[in-house]
Design an enzyme around this catalytic site. Structure first.
Site, PDB file in Angstrom:
ATOM      1  N   GLY A 142       0.817  -1.196  -0.052  1.00 29.83           N
ATOM      2  CA  GLY A 142       0.128  -0.012  -0.025  1.00 29.83           C
ATOM      3  C   GLY A 142       0.982   1.406  -0.005  1.00 29.83           C
ATOM      4  O   GLY A 142       0.586   2.025  -0.817  1.00 29.83           O
ATOM      5  N   TYR A 178      -6.515 -18.144   4.583  1.00 29.61           N
ATOM      6  CA  TYR A 178      -5.878 -16.817   3.645  1.00 29.61           C
ATOM      7  C   TYR A 178      -6.215 -17.261   2.326  1.00 29.61           C
ATOM      8  O   TYR A 178      -6.471 -16.364   1.524  1.00 29.61           O
ATOM      9  CB  TYR A 178      -4.454 -16.783   4.091  1.00 29.61           C
TER      10      TYR A 178
END
Length: 300
Positions: free
Chosen positions: A23, A172
């Site tokens: 990010g 996940y």
């Protein structure tokens, strides 16, 4: 290895979830390209640090932080409401933030397994909540950051939330498969409804990010100290497929992009392959309906 450099982003607004790792790298690259960026994350101190670091690395950057806790659908709604009240349009939504393999079962505020809730369901809800702003910008892009782990998911429509028989790795993989399905189905629905979106999926290959911090013990040691130097790449290089999907003129709506090197773990960005089940339209539609119910949103 040189990372992909996006074209000029002057006059654009990008929302990036997650303030560290991928990010941060995505926000930095978009800022350097002249775009306005809002970084969204749950920790205000970490967010302020990311903004300060980007400002130092890219003088004149127009970057800000907004609180968004993806483990709370109320926080998602509040964040989106603030943006709808302050912005006219959004050019890019990059659904990046995630949790990887906490060793013990953890739950979101709504009681969902945290990887399902954070990695997938909150981003599904966030995109719905921001749809008016995305539709206000013709050609707006939504990029869901998935993983090679999607290919190892054991899909079970009756256990989407991974709450039964919790296993860190399986949960996940399942969350990343769902993100890929979401990206593919969002493009189909945008085309059918005339929303004007370009929906894409991207994965970083085997990139050195802070996701490994949520794992533990020998697995984390082997991944970060042995396998990553041999087969992987930096977070900066891993951000290239995400940036490519978000900004390149050479993309196809609904497609997946990732590294094109050895086993798709590193290398220059290019087209990738979805897990086979992602192409099953009936399954995607079923997942979409269930996700709308779980997230309490409706698209359109």
């Amino acid at each position: 290895m040189q990372s992909y450099r996006p074209p000029s982003q002057n006059g654009t607004l990008s929302i990036v979830t997650g303030t560290g790792g991928l990010g941060y790298e995505v926000a930095l690259a978009l800022s350097r390209a002249g775009g306005r960026v809002i970084l969204a994350g749950r920790n205000a101190k970490t967010g302020a640090g990311a903004v300060a670091a980007i400002a130092a690395a890219a003088p004149g950057a127009d970057v800000a932080f907004e609180v968004l806790d993806l483990a709370s659908l109320r926080s998602v709604r509040d964040f989106a409401a603030r943006l709808r009240g302050s912005e006219q349009a959004v050019d890019r939504l990059i659904n990046n933030a995630g949790v990887m393999s906490p060793p013990r079962l953890e739950l979101t505020s709504e009681g969902h397994e945290v990887q399902f809730g954070v990695n997938y369901l909150a981003h599904f809800a966030l995109t719905a909540e921001l749809l008016p702003l995305l539709r206000a910008r013709p050609g707006a892009r939504v990029v869901n950051v998935t993983s090679l782990a999607q290919h190892y998911a054991k899909f079970d429509i009756e256990n989407l939330r991974s709450e039964k028989g919790y296993h860190p790795g399986r949960a996940y993989c399942g969350s990343k498969l769902l993100q890929a399905m979401f990206a593919r189905e969002l493009q189909k629905r945008s085309d059918a409804a005339g929303w004007g979106l370009t929906s894409l999926s991207a994965h970083p290959g085997f990139a050195g990010t802070n996701l490994f911090e949520t794992g533990g013990g020998m697995s984390r040691f082997v991944s970060t100290r042995i396998l990553l130097p041999l087969l992987g790449q930096s977070a900066s290089a891993g951000s290239s497929p995400i940036l490519f999907a978000a900004t390149s003129p050479e993309i196809d709506g609904g497609a997946l992009y990732g590294p094109t090197g050895f086993m798709q773990m590193r290398g220059a960005p290019g087209p990738g392959k979805y897990a086979k089940i992602v192409e099953d339209q009936a399954v995607r539609s079923d997942v979409w309906r269930r996700s709308e119910d779980l997230a309490g949103v409706r698209y359109g």
